[in-house]
Enzyme design. Structure first.
Site, PDB file in Angstrom:
ATOM      1  N   GLU A 175       0.882  -1.170   0.000  1.00 51.73           N
ATOM      2  CA  GLU A 175       0.000   0.000   0.000  1.00 51.73           C
ATOM      3  C   GLU A 175       0.918   1.218   0.000  1.00 51.73           C
ATOM      4  O   GLU A 175       1.179   1.806   1.048  1.00 51.73           O
ATOM      5  CB  GLU A 175      -0.927  -0.032   1.214  1.00 51.73           C
ATOM      6  CG  GLU A 175      -2.122   0.897   1.068  1.00 51.73           C
ATOM      7  CD  GLU A 175      -1.857   2.267   1.656  1.00 51.73           C
ATOM      8  OE1 GLU A 175      -1.110   3.052   1.021  1.00 51.73           O
ATOM      9  OE2 GLU A 175      -2.382   2.554   2.734  1.00 51.73           O
ATOM     10  N   GLU A 196       4.958  11.061   0.039  1.00 53.12           N
ATOM     11  CA  GLU A 196       5.786  10.179   0.878  1.00 53.12           C
ATOM     12  C   GLU A 196       6.810   9.378   0.078  1.00 53.12           C
ATOM     13  O   GLU A 196       7.676   8.730   0.643  1.00 53.12           O
ATOM     14  CB  GLU A 196       4.939   9.245   1.751  1.00 53.12           C
ATOM     15  CG  GLU A 196       4.059   9.990   2.744  1.00 53.12           C
ATOM     16  CD  GLU A 196       3.193   9.079   3.576  1.00 53.12           C
ATOM     17  OE1 GLU A 196       2.956   7.914   3.169  1.00 53.12           O
ATOM     18  OE2 GLU A 196       2.750   9.521   4.649  1.00 53.12           O
TER      19      GLU A 196
END
Length: 534
Positions: free
Chosen positions: A257, A266
């Site tokens: 994920e 991120e």
């Protein structure tokens, strides 16, 4: 990476040691035997506290440091070695040698084992971690990485993701509906977190799952997996970054994920791609397989006024006798440099969306360092455009079922919500007018992206074929610093700048998806339904 296995142990005798973790420090008299070896599956330094060898004190050399305190005294410290009542502590001892020569030999052996075993990498049955500086460390600043792994090492944040039932349920369905892809296969869970996806893969019949997790959450994942022993016996948790670890075998399928806000925040997609290149067999499966960033212009007078009004504080000319107005312009631009994360009504969109496709099975890591997306829309209404709305979806291209997970406006809300880039200077458009621009994203070392957005309204009406731009507005935003506005869509009001019934209805929205060559790529589906792959 070069590998080497030391075939013999190094044995030493020390006069005594003192256990620093005790209160007060506890001395252990000798002579005591100290041995460097790798019999436990990893390089370690072992002190035998009893002559019969039944009681020993072990140091993992991958996290151990040795310091000289004097000619015959040293300090040995291992980071995060002891876990007591859910708190993790370092372990340390002082070592007393009989002679300086023994101390020098001991330090020489320590450096040899650190150099030959740790830096080069030891082939281990359950994977190993290299201590040499990794690719991750080269491109990500240490302070950002520390905060990132601390955040995801906490159970409350894992719970927040697990309770996103659109997210978790879509992953579960994608795995269980495609058991043919998992039965008897080796799976690597990239950034395993709590280990939930590893457990799903085991439920689907995976032969073995390697759950790779770099944060302290790896310890909790181990507990969760141990609490499900029927599944857990086929899962190995490996604490480390996918850029660093070594696995004993290749994977038939990767599951992860890796999606952040706007899909790429991120920068975990890069780790997902690195794991593909390092661990996946040729033509292996990736869950998810493809990601798409969707974009459309929007009009939201309320949001624009809300953002603009934040800087009114700095228009005060007598704030305790101080004139703040010199900073108003800077503050105004600062608030517009924050992407807005919320769930909005899809009727605020003023043109059909376009999309940018990232195929995880073929994209290169370097392609994610800079992403440039050309924009071209045709306005459906006459209004003020306040910026660009963005969301994403991912496809699990299973052999049996192809399942989408979407974060689109109007779909069930996820913890990703949607994202909007608000222009400090809106642009005016008429129905049928063409809107062009660019969304340019540049990765930075704080694990996010700088966003440069430009939107222009082209000539419209008679003579428009002559070309030209009437208005242009641009902004620079930091994806790392969003404005989290709200968790649910507000009730829609027609009292904004548009007239009633001028805005797009949900059924009017189209979600075209184009591949790199501009050809149709996937048939758009609603969340949880099948998609045809051409």
């Amino acid at each position: 990476m070069a590998t080497q296995t030391l075939k013999h142990n190094h044995n030493f005798t020390v006069s005594s040691i003192t256990l620093l973790g005790s209160n007060p420090p506890k001395p252990v008299s000798g002579p005591l035997s100290a041995v460097f070896r790798s019999a436990s599956g990893f390089p370690e330094l072992q002190f035998f506290l009893e002559p019969d060898g039944e009681q020993s004190l072990n140091f993992d050399l991958r996290t151990t440091q040795l310091f000289r305190l004097g000619e015959v005294q040293s300090l040995c410290v291992s980071e995060c070695s002891e876990t007591i009542k859910e708190k993790t502590y370092s372990k340390g001892i002082t070592i007393q040698f009989k002679e300086e020569e023994e101390s020098s030999s001991f330090h020489g052996a320590f450096e040899q084992w650190k150099r030959e075993v740790v830096n080069q990498g030891l082939t281990l049955p359950n994977g190993t971690v290299s201590s040499s500086k990794s690719k991750f460390d080269d491109k990500i600043e240490s302070s950002s990485a520390k905060m990132y792994f601390h955040y995801y090492g906490q159970l409350l944040h894992q719970q927040n993701m697990l309770q996103d039932y659109v997210r978790t349920g879509s992953y579960y369905a994608a795995v269980i509906e495609n058991q043919a892809d998992f039965v008897g296969r080796v799976v690597v869970d990239v950034g395993a977190g709590s280990g939930i996806l590893s457990l799903f893969a085991a439920q689907a019949g995976a032969k073995h799952v390697y759950a790779v997790e770099a944060s302290e959450m790896a310890d909790y994942a181990q507990k969760l997996i141990a609490g499900n022993p029927i599944l857990g016996k086929r899962i190995t948790v490996i604490k480390g970054k996918v850029e660093d670890v070594e696995l004993p075998e290749k994977a038939d399928i990767l599951i992860s994920e890796p999606m952040g806000t706007l899909l790429v925040n991120e920068r975990m997609l890069e780790s997902y791609v690195i794991a593909r290149d390092r661990f996946l067999v040729p033509n292996g499966k990736m869950f998810p397989t493809v990601g798409r960033i969707h974009m459309a212009p929007f009009s939201d007078e309320y949001l624009y006024i809300e953002v603009a009004n934040k800087s009114l504080f700095w228009q005060q000319q007598n704030y305790y006798g101080v004139d703040l107005t010199a900073l108003h312009g800077t503050a105004f631009q600062g608030y517009f440099s924050q992407p807005v994360v919320d769930a909005f009504d899809p009727r605020l969109l003023v043109a059909p969306s376009t999309s940018h496709v990232i195929n995880f099975t073929t994209v290169k890591e370097e392609d994610l360092y800079e992403i440039d997306i050309p924009l071209k829309f045709t306005a459906s209404v006459g209004t003020r455009i306040h910026g660009l709305a963005c969301w994403f979806d991912v496809l699990f291209n299973g052999s049996t079922v192809q399942r989408w997970l979407t974060t689109a406006p109007g779909a069930p809300t996820t913890h990703w919500y949607q994202l909007r880039c608000v222009l400090s200077q809106p642009i005016y458009v008429m129905p049928g007018q063409e809107i062009t621009g660019h969304l340019h994203m540049i990765a930075h070392s704080a694990q996010s992206y700088t966003i440069n957005l430009t939107m222009s309204a082209k000539m419209w009406g008679p003579g428009a074929e002559q070309g030209g731009v009437l208005q242009t507005s641009s902004c620079r935003l930091d994806l790392k610093e969003p404005y989290y506005r709200m968790s649910q869509p507000q009730a829609y009001s027609a009292a904004q700048d548009q007239q009633p019934n001028q805005l797009l209805e949900p059924e009017d929205l189209q979600f075209p998806s184009l591949d790199e060559d501009g050809l149709d790529f996937f048939q758009q589906t609603q969340n949880g339904t099948r998609a045809d792959i051409s």
